[in-house]
Design a protein around this motif. Structure first.
Motif, PDB file in Angstrom:
ATOM      1  N   ALA A 285       0.793  -1.229   0.000  1.00 14.12           N
ATOM      2  CA  ALA A 285       0.000   0.000   0.000  1.00 14.12           C
ATOM      3  C   ALA A 285       0.830   1.286   0.000  1.00 14.12           C
ATOM      4  O   ALA A 285       0.506   2.226  -0.713  1.00 14.12           O
ATOM      5  N   PRO A 286       1.916   1.398   0.787  1.00 12.25           N
ATOM      6  CA  PRO A 286       2.654   2.668   0.798  1.00 12.25           C
ATOM      7  C   PRO A 286       3.421   2.953  -0.504  1.00 12.25           C
ATOM      8  O   PRO A 286       3.897   4.073  -0.715  1.00 12.25           O
ATOM      9  N   SER A 310       0.808  -0.287 -21.810  1.00 12.32           N
ATOM     10  CA  SER A 310      -0.514   0.330 -21.755  1.00 12.32           C
ATOM     11  C   SER A 310      -1.270  -0.223 -20.555  1.00 12.32           C
ATOM     12  O   SER A 310      -1.166  -1.400 -20.227  1.00 12.32           O
ATOM     13  N   PHE A 311      -2.058   0.663 -19.909  1.00 14.90           N
ATOM     14  CA  PHE A 311      -2.897   0.255 -18.779  1.00 14.90           C
ATOM     15  C   PHE A 311      -4.378   0.286 -19.130  1.00 14.90           C
ATOM     16  O   PHE A 311      -5.222  -0.029 -18.292  1.00 14.90           O
ATOM     17  N   ASP A 312      -4.710   0.686 -20.378  1.00 13.66           N
ATOM     18  CA  ASP A 312      -6.119   0.822 -20.765  1.00 13.66           C
ATOM     19  C   ASP A 312      -6.427   0.001 -22.017  1.00 13.66           C
ATOM     20  O   ASP A 312      -7.144   0.443 -22.900  1.00 13.66           O
ATOM     21  N   ASP A 352       3.442   5.449 -11.802  1.00  9.65           N
ATOM     22  CA  ASP A 352       2.743   5.582 -10.525  1.00  9.65           C
ATOM     23  C   ASP A 352       2.140   4.226 -10.159  1.00  9.65           C
ATOM     24  O   ASP A 352       1.476   3.590 -10.985  1.00  9.65           O
ATOM     25  N   ALA A 353       2.341   3.809  -8.941  1.00  9.90           N
ATOM     26  CA  ALA A 353       1.823   2.504  -8.514  1.00  9.90           C
ATOM     27  C   ALA A 353       0.306   2.435  -8.632  1.00  9.90           C
ATOM     28  O   ALA A 353      -0.265   1.364  -8.881  1.00  9.90           O
ATOM     29  N   ASP A 354      -0.351   3.562  -8.506  1.00 12.73           N
ATOM     30  CA  ASP A 354      -1.812   3.572  -8.611  1.00 12.73           C
ATOM     31  C   ASP A 354      -2.277   3.177 -10.011  1.00 12.73           C
ATOM     32  O   ASP A 354      -3.382   2.653 -10.173  1.00 12.73           O
ATOM     33  N   GLY A 358      -5.012   0.178 -10.485  1.00 11.04           N
ATOM     34  CA  GLY A 358      -6.298   0.431 -11.127  1.00 11.04           C
ATOM     35  C   GLY A 358      -6.471  -0.244 -12.463  1.00 11.04           C
ATOM     36  O   GLY A 358      -7.532  -0.115 -13.093  1.00 11.04           O
ATOM     37  N   ALA A 359      -5.467  -0.982 -12.917  1.00 12.81           N
ATOM     38  CA  ALA A 359      -5.527  -1.597 -14.243  1.00 12.81           C
ATOM     39  C   ALA A 359      -6.030  -3.028 -14.173  1.00 12.81           C
ATOM     40  O   ALA A 359      -5.677  -3.775 -13.259  1.00 12.81           O
ATOM     41  N   ASN A 360      -6.856  -3.414 -15.140  1.00 11.61           N
ATOM     42  CA  ASN A 360      -7.262  -4.810 -15.256  1.00 11.61           C
ATOM     43  C   ASN A 360      -6.129  -5.673 -15.796  1.00 11.61           C
ATOM     44  O   ASN A 360      -6.026  -6.853 -15.481  1.00 11.61           O
ATOM     45  N   GLU A 361      -5.306  -5.076 -16.655  1.00 10.28           N
ATOM     46  CA  GLU A 361      -4.152  -5.780 -17.210  1.00 10.28           C
ATOM     47  C   GLU A 361      -3.119  -4.757 -17.653  1.00 10.28           C
ATOM     48  O   GLU A 361      -3.429  -3.576 -17.859  1.00 10.28           O
ATOM     49  N   ILE A 362      -1.877  -5.210 -17.777  1.00 19.12           N
ATOM     50  CA  ILE A 362      -0.796  -4.390 -18.330  1.00 19.12           C
ATOM     51  C   ILE A 362      -0.435  -4.983 -19.682  1.00 19.12           C
ATOM     52  O   ILE A 362      -0.115  -6.168 -19.780  1.00 19.12           O
ATOM     53  N   CYS A 363      -0.489  -4.182 -20.711  1.00 21.81           N
ATOM     54  CA  CYS A 363      -0.128  -4.632 -22.054  1.00 21.81           C
ATOM     55  C   CYS A 363       1.266  -4.117 -22.417  1.00 21.81           C
ATOM     56  O   CYS A 363       1.689  -3.046 -21.960  1.00 21.81           O
ATOM     57  N   PHE A 364       1.952  -4.875 -23.232  1.00 20.95           N
ATOM     58  CA  PHE A 364       3.292  -4.498 -23.693  1.00 20.95           C
ATOM     59  C   PHE A 364       3.382  -4.727 -25.199  1.00 20.95           C
ATOM     60  O   PHE A 364       2.781  -5.658 -25.737  1.00 20.95           O
ATOM     61  N   ARG A 365       4.125  -3.862 -25.890  1.00 15.71           N
ATOM     62  CA  ARG A 365       4.412  -4.074 -27.304  1.00 15.71           C
ATOM     63  C   ARG A 365       5.797  -3.522 -27.619  1.00 15.71           C
ATOM     64  O   ARG A 365       6.319  -2.670 -26.892  1.00 15.71           O
TER      65      ARG A 365
END
Length: 368
Positions: A285-286, A310-312, A352-354, A358-365
């Protein structure tokens, strides 16, 4: 490995076995090989074995150079190491790297490689073109369009009658242009990270074809055969093909799809993975910032120029920093855009850790 033919081979306990006890097909825990650094340790390097590791002897092992050559000959290991050599870092990766993710959507005939079917090490060996030159081969032509490569006879249970390399061998081929081109850096390797090859990696010698899938890099090399046609070896046809949608293994066998040259895999496609965060990693959390890390690579010597996350779900992307990569490699007589990149690169991005929470998934390309 007790009670298997490989009981004599020393292996790292961290390696993840993907096909049971035997044969030995393994990858390292992804974070372990990644965190070790740009140059991988030999004992965490991917291993792909189709059968038992042959017990070969340095002093008696020989490579036969034959086929459509003016001057056929054989060469032992001591003589091979006296020939002009090259040493450079190169990624070896299975064509099935990350296949597990595909199999979770639709099962293929291949087993579940995770994202660590890789290894980036230094290799030393004799350029294949020099070995071919000694046999009188200096350029492609009728009767010498391919170089067939094979390991020991009787090594494996499957083969075709009269196949290149002999019964029970693992064999494949590459085109003569690739074999003779100094910018392709094809070598017969006998050292990895400064030591003689480990048995799992092809002792006493193997082929290294930078930018290609690992399945073309024949281990325990015994035969180099110059031919007019591609290899007729069982494993050349039945391994490492990408077939069209709707063509399953049964249909491919019944209709001869395995033998269609359009569907062979040679050069690697661009690929990569997120290594940190790991599966089931906890963000406390911190924590205000977090550094996402991963790797990327491409085939054919192409340079990876960009990595993004991407987070969205791909609606927007953040540019990562490619912070670890090799120096461009220019082979003899090349310059400029002929520079090759044979290794993986490492990338990272602080966020930012937030954003992660808040992301359902992390995408990479990645891009080359």
């Amino acid at each position: 490995d007790a009670k298997t033919p490989d009981a004599w081979v020393q292996r790292h306990p961290s390696l993840i076995r993907l096909t049971g006890k035997h044969p030995f097909n393994v990858e390292a825990p992804p974070a372990e090989i990644y965190d070790y650094g740009f140059i991988s340790p030999v004992n965490l390097h991917i291993v792909r074995n189709h059968g038992a590791v042959p017990k070969l002897d340095w002093d008696t092992h020989r490579i036969e150079i034959s086929g459509n050559v003016p001057n056929p000959y054989s060469i032992g290991m001591d003589e091979l190491t006296q020939m002009p050599s090259d040493c450079f870092p190169c990624l070896v990766v299975c064509a099935g790297n990350r296949r597990k993710e595909q199999n979770m959507i639709k099962k293929s005939i291949g087993f579940n490689w995770g994202p660590a079917a890789v290894g980036n090490t230094y290799w030393k060996g004799v350029p294949l073109r020099i070995i071919l030159n000694r046999a009188g081969i200096y350029k492609p032509g009728p009767g010498r369009r391919f170089v067939c490569l094979a390991g020991p006879e009787g090594e494996l249970p499957k083969s075709y009658d009269g196949q290149d390399g002999g019964p029970g061998s693992y064999g494949t081929s590459i085109d003569m242009e690739t074999a003779l081109d100094p910018t392709c850096d094809v070598i017969v390797a006998y050292e990895q990270n400064g030591d003689r090859l480990h048995p799992d990696h092809g002792y006493p010698c193997r082929v290294l074809i930078p930018g290609y899938i690992g399945g073309r890099m024949i281990k325990f090399l015994c035969k180099i055969i110059v031919t007019d046609e591609e290899s007729k070896n069982f494993y050349h046809f039945n391994d490492n093909r990408v077939l069209p949608v709707g063509v399953d293994a049964e249909k491919a066998t019944a209709e001869g799809w395995w033998f269609k040259p359009e569907y062979i895999i040679n050069n690697l496609n661009i690929n990569g993975a997120i290594i940190h965060p790991q599966h089931e990693e906890t963000l406390h959390a911190p924590m205000k910032k977090y550094t996402i890390k991963g790797y990327a690579y491409s085939g054919g010597g192409r340079k990876v120029i960009r990595a993004e996350v991407s987070f969205d779900q791909g609606q927007s992307w953040k540019l990562a920093n490619i912070n670890v990569r090799e120096k461009p490699r220019w082979a003899a007589g090349s310059s400029g855009d002929k520079a090759k990149h044979w290794c993986w690169c490492h990338w990272e991005i602080e966020v930012d850790a937030d954003e992660i929470r808040g992301a359902n998934e992390i995408c990479f390309r990645a891009f080359d």
